[in-house]
Design a protein around this motif. Sequence first.
Motif, PDB file in Angstrom:
ATOM      1  N   ALA A   9       0.829  -1.212   0.000  1.00  0.00           N
ATOM      2  CA  ALA A   9       0.000   0.000   0.000  1.00  0.00           C
ATOM      3  C   ALA A   9       0.859   1.256   0.000  1.00  0.00           C
ATOM      4  CB  ALA A   9      -0.920  -0.007   1.224  1.00  0.00           C
ATOM      5  N   ALA A  10       1.908   1.269   0.831  1.00  0.00           N
ATOM      6  CA  ALA A  10       2.791   2.438   0.893  1.00  0.00           C
ATOM      7  C   ALA A  10       3.556   2.617  -0.413  1.00  0.00           C
ATOM      8  CB  ALA A  10       3.772   2.288   2.053  1.00  0.00           C
ATOM      9  N   ALA A  11       3.954   1.502  -1.030  1.00  0.00           N
ATOM     10  CA  ALA A  11       4.675   1.582  -2.306  1.00  0.00           C
ATOM     11  C   ALA A  11       3.781   2.172  -3.398  1.00  0.00           C
ATOM     12  CB  ALA A  11       5.171   0.199  -2.710  1.00  0.00           C
ATOM     13  N   ILE A  12       2.513   1.771  -3.391  1.00  0.00           N
ATOM     14  CA  ILE A  12       1.557   2.342  -4.356  1.00  0.00           C
ATOM     15  C   ILE A  12       1.388   3.836  -4.088  1.00  0.00           C
ATOM     16  CG2 ILE A  12      -0.859   2.346  -5.096  1.00  0.00           C
ATOM     17  CD1 ILE A  12      -0.913  -0.672  -4.476  1.00  0.00           C
ATOM     18  N   PHE A  13       1.293   4.192  -2.816  1.00  0.00           N
ATOM     19  CA  PHE A  13       1.127   5.600  -2.429  1.00  0.00           C
ATOM     20  C   PHE A  13       2.307   6.449  -2.897  1.00  0.00           C
ATOM     21  CE2 PHE A  13       2.193   8.831   0.832  1.00  0.00           C
ATOM     22  CZ  PHE A  13       1.102   9.673   0.684  1.00  0.00           C
ATOM     23  N   THR A  14       3.527   5.974  -2.665  1.00  0.00           N
ATOM     24  CA  THR A  14       4.704   6.758  -3.061  1.00  0.00           C
ATOM     25  C   THR A  14       4.800   6.885  -4.577  1.00  0.00           C
ATOM     26  OG1 THR A  14       6.102   4.768  -2.947  1.00  0.00           O
ATOM     27  CG2 THR A  14       6.012   6.167  -0.988  1.00  0.00           C
ATOM     28  N   LYS A  15       4.382   5.840  -5.289  1.00  0.00           N
ATOM     29  CA  LYS A  15       4.420   5.897  -6.753  1.00  0.00           C
ATOM     30  C   LYS A  15       3.402   6.903  -7.281  1.00  0.00           C
ATOM     31  CE  LYS A  15       4.477   2.907 -10.843  1.00  0.00           C
ATOM     32  NZ  LYS A  15       3.569   3.681 -11.698  1.00  0.00           N
ATOM     33  N   VAL A  16       2.199   6.880  -6.731  1.00  0.00           N
ATOM     34  CA  VAL A  16       1.138   7.788  -7.190  1.00  0.00           C
ATOM     35  C   VAL A  16       1.463   9.236  -6.846  1.00  0.00           C
ATOM     36  CG1 VAL A  16      -1.273   8.458  -6.813  1.00  0.00           C
ATOM     37  CG2 VAL A  16      -0.690   6.057  -7.146  1.00  0.00           C
ATOM     38  N   THR A  17       1.994   9.458  -5.642  1.00  0.00           N
ATOM     39  CA  THR A  17       2.237  10.835  -5.179  1.00  0.00           C
ATOM     40  C   THR A  17       3.627  11.361  -5.515  1.00  0.00           C
ATOM     41  OG1 THR A  17       2.999  10.051  -3.013  1.00  0.00           O
ATOM     42  CG2 THR A  17       0.636  10.506  -3.266  1.00  0.00           C
ATOM     43  N   GLY A  18       4.532  10.472  -5.904  1.00  0.00           N
ATOM     44  CA  GLY A  18       5.891  10.902  -6.204  1.00  0.00           C
ATOM     45  C   GLY A  18       6.679  11.260  -4.967  1.00  0.00           C
ATOM     46  N   SER A  19       6.263  10.753  -3.819  1.00  0.00           N
ATOM     47  CA  SER A  19       6.953  11.052  -2.566  1.00  0.00           C
ATOM     48  C   SER A  19       8.014   9.997  -2.255  1.00  0.00           C
ATOM     49  CB  SER A  19       5.945  11.143  -1.412  1.00  0.00           C
ATOM     50  OG  SER A  19       5.125   9.997  -1.361  1.00  0.00           O
ATOM     51  N   ASN A  20       8.893  10.330  -1.329  1.00  0.00           N
ATOM     52  CA  ASN A  20      10.011   9.457  -0.981  1.00  0.00           C
ATOM     53  C   ASN A  20       9.991   9.206   0.527  1.00  0.00           C
ATOM     54  OD1 ASN A  20      12.510   8.279  -0.397  1.00  0.00           O
ATOM     55  ND2 ASN A  20      13.549   9.384  -2.042  1.00  0.00           N
ATOM     56  N   LEU A  21       9.646   7.956   0.927  1.00  0.00           N
ATOM     57  CA  LEU A  21       9.562   7.594   2.334  1.00  0.00           C
ATOM     58  C   LEU A  21      10.544   6.471   2.656  1.00  0.00           C
ATOM     59  CD1 LEU A  21       5.659   7.437   2.618  1.00  0.00           C
ATOM     60  CD2 LEU A  21       7.120   9.324   3.371  1.00  0.00           C
ATOM     61  N   MET A  22      10.914   6.330   3.926  1.00  0.00           N
ATOM     62  CA  MET A  22      11.822   5.276   4.355  1.00  0.00           C
ATOM     63  C   MET A  22      11.023   4.123   4.966  1.00  0.00           C
ATOM     64  SD  MET A  22      15.024   5.414   7.055  1.00  0.00           S
ATOM     65  CE  MET A  22      13.972   5.810   8.467  1.00  0.00           C
ATOM     66  N   HIS A  23      11.211   2.927   4.441  1.00  0.00           N
ATOM     67  CA  HIS A  23      10.471   1.752   4.905  1.00  0.00           C
ATOM     68  C   HIS A  23      11.160   1.115   6.113  1.00  0.00           C
ATOM     69  CE1 HIS A  23       8.987  -2.611   4.049  1.00  0.00           C
ATOM     70  NE2 HIS A  23       8.265  -2.039   4.974  1.00  0.00           N
ATOM     71  N   VAL A  24      10.370   0.853   7.167  1.00  0.00           N
ATOM     72  CA  VAL A  24      10.865   0.148   8.350  1.00  0.00           C
ATOM     73  C   VAL A  24      10.002  -1.102   8.536  1.00  0.00           C
ATOM     74  CG1 VAL A  24      11.357   0.253  10.808  1.00  0.00           C
ATOM     75  CG2 VAL A  24      11.539   2.335   9.413  1.00  0.00           C
ATOM     76  N   PRO A  25      10.477  -2.276   8.093  1.00  0.00           N
ATOM     77  CA  PRO A  25       9.673  -3.501   8.216  1.00  0.00           C
ATOM     78  C   PRO A  25       9.742  -4.101   9.611  1.00  0.00           C
ATOM     79  CG  PRO A  25      11.745  -3.988   7.121  1.00  0.00           C
ATOM     80  CD  PRO A  25      11.729  -2.498   7.346  1.00  0.00           C
ATOM     81  N   TYR A  26       8.609  -4.630  10.070  1.00  0.00           N
ATOM     82  CA  TYR A  26       8.525  -5.296  11.368  1.00  0.00           C
ATOM     83  C   TYR A  26       8.076  -6.739  11.163  1.00  0.00           C
ATOM     84  CZ  TYR A  26       8.727  -0.717  13.691  1.00  0.00           C
ATOM     85  OH  TYR A  26       9.115   0.534  14.143  1.00  0.00           O
ATOM     86  N   LYS A  27       8.123  -7.535  12.222  1.00  0.00           N
ATOM     87  CA  LYS A  27       7.632  -8.910  12.157  1.00  0.00           C
ATOM     88  C   LYS A  27       6.157  -8.934  12.544  1.00  0.00           C
ATOM     89  CE  LYS A  27      11.978 -11.346  13.008  1.00  0.00           C
ATOM     90  NZ  LYS A  27      12.684 -12.314  13.879  1.00  0.00           N
ATOM     91  N   GLY A  28       5.351  -8.245  11.755  1.00  0.00           N
ATOM     92  CA  GLY A  28       3.928  -8.176  12.033  1.00  0.00           C
ATOM     93  C   GLY A  28       3.464  -6.747  12.199  1.00  0.00           C
ATOM     94  N   SER A  29       2.182  -6.509  11.890  1.00  0.00           N
ATOM     95  CA  SER A  29       1.644  -5.154  11.973  1.00  0.00           C
ATOM     96  C   SER A  29       1.430  -4.689  13.410  1.00  0.00           C
ATOM     97  CB  SER A  29       0.315  -5.069  11.198  1.00  0.00           C
ATOM     98  OG  SER A  29      -0.611  -6.018  11.680  1.00  0.00           O
ATOM     99  N   GLY A  30       1.245  -5.627  14.334  1.00  0.00           N
ATOM    100  CA  GLY A  30       1.072  -5.263  15.738  1.00  0.00           C
ATOM    101  C   GLY A  30       2.262  -4.498  16.302  1.00  0.00           C
ATOM    102  N   PRO A  31       3.485  -5.056  16.203  1.00  0.00           N
ATOM    103  CA  PRO A  31       4.669  -4.336  16.680  1.00  0.00           C
ATOM    104  C   PRO A  31       4.885  -3.005  15.961  1.00  0.00           C
ATOM    105  CG  PRO A  31       5.167  -6.654  16.389  1.00  0.00           C
ATOM    106  CD  PRO A  31       3.812  -6.431  15.784  1.00  0.00           C
ATOM    107  N   ALA A  32       4.549  -2.968  14.670  1.00  0.00           N
ATOM    108  CA  ALA A  32       4.708  -1.721  13.910  1.00  0.00           C
ATOM    109  C   ALA A  32       3.763  -0.651  14.446  1.00  0.00           C
ATOM    110  CB  ALA A  32       4.443  -1.973  12.421  1.00  0.00           C
TER     111      ALA A  32
END
Length: 322
Positions: free
Chosen positions: A168-191
Amino acid sequence: MIKQFKPLALAAALALGAHGLAQAQNFPTKPIKIVVPWAPGGATDVIARVLGQKLGERLGQPVIVENKAGAGGNIGTAAFIREAADGHTLLMGTSSTNAINPSLYKDLPFDPVKDFTPIMLVATVPNVLVVPAHSRFNSVDELVKAAKAEPGKISYGSGGNGSSQHIAAAIFTKVTGSNLMHVPYKGSGPAAADLMAGHIGLMFDTGSVGHIKGQKLKALAVASSQRVPALADVKTFEELGYKGVQAAAWYGFYAPAKTPANVADRLNKELNAVLQDAEVKKRLNDYGAIVNGGAREEFARFTGAEIERYRKIIQDAKIAIE
């Protein structure tokens, strides 16, 4: 020419067939285990526990949820396919594990079609763009402007590389032309926990309704074609002028390959009944989910179509595992 069967071979075949029929008729004979290939606290875990409780009541057996997180859901999913194909172990599969990952991982430890018996699509949850309650961002426009002015400095969390939040974030950055830093977690709960603590700047999340209503997070937009009933005041990206930012996670039950059809049909029947339960519907809707249900064959076709759809999205957006 009619093929001749030896008496002993025929007797053995009949015995095996009778055993399989008896097994299906007597199902279940022990507790049911639901494998959740993500950490506790995320949408997959919550939905599995809500449905598992009611499923256990209908089947007359306890339902145990077992979390096996890691590698974007691949560790738990790979462990699941080695379970006995008797219906007593189910996978709470997701759009990430069973549709997105096949296009992201070169050496996927399971086949997304051959290793599973689809049981039922249970729920769909649109991703919501959320920021901490005290974030400086109060709109998508403000976020996009800052992301362009400060490329790579604003971080977003996800449930892991290749997760629905990542996509979802990758689609968002592509559509908006923005540049964000991805921080992956082991699950959405910890994130989500780190997001509320202010350690990351934003997140596309599928389990944030409670935190939004509790004023721990602010919702900026919903990544779906229509508003979510539980967040009726939050506009969609399209309403805000950002077309193409649509990303919803889905959740469904699978049994291992070669699970007897009668057992799979029984599970489908009981789960459809569970989804008609008023309490279950309310809990899922309050969580921001859209309740699904339906036949096993429908879920099988849906899974195949989603694998192809995400393959195109990933190729077009040039998304890769980091």
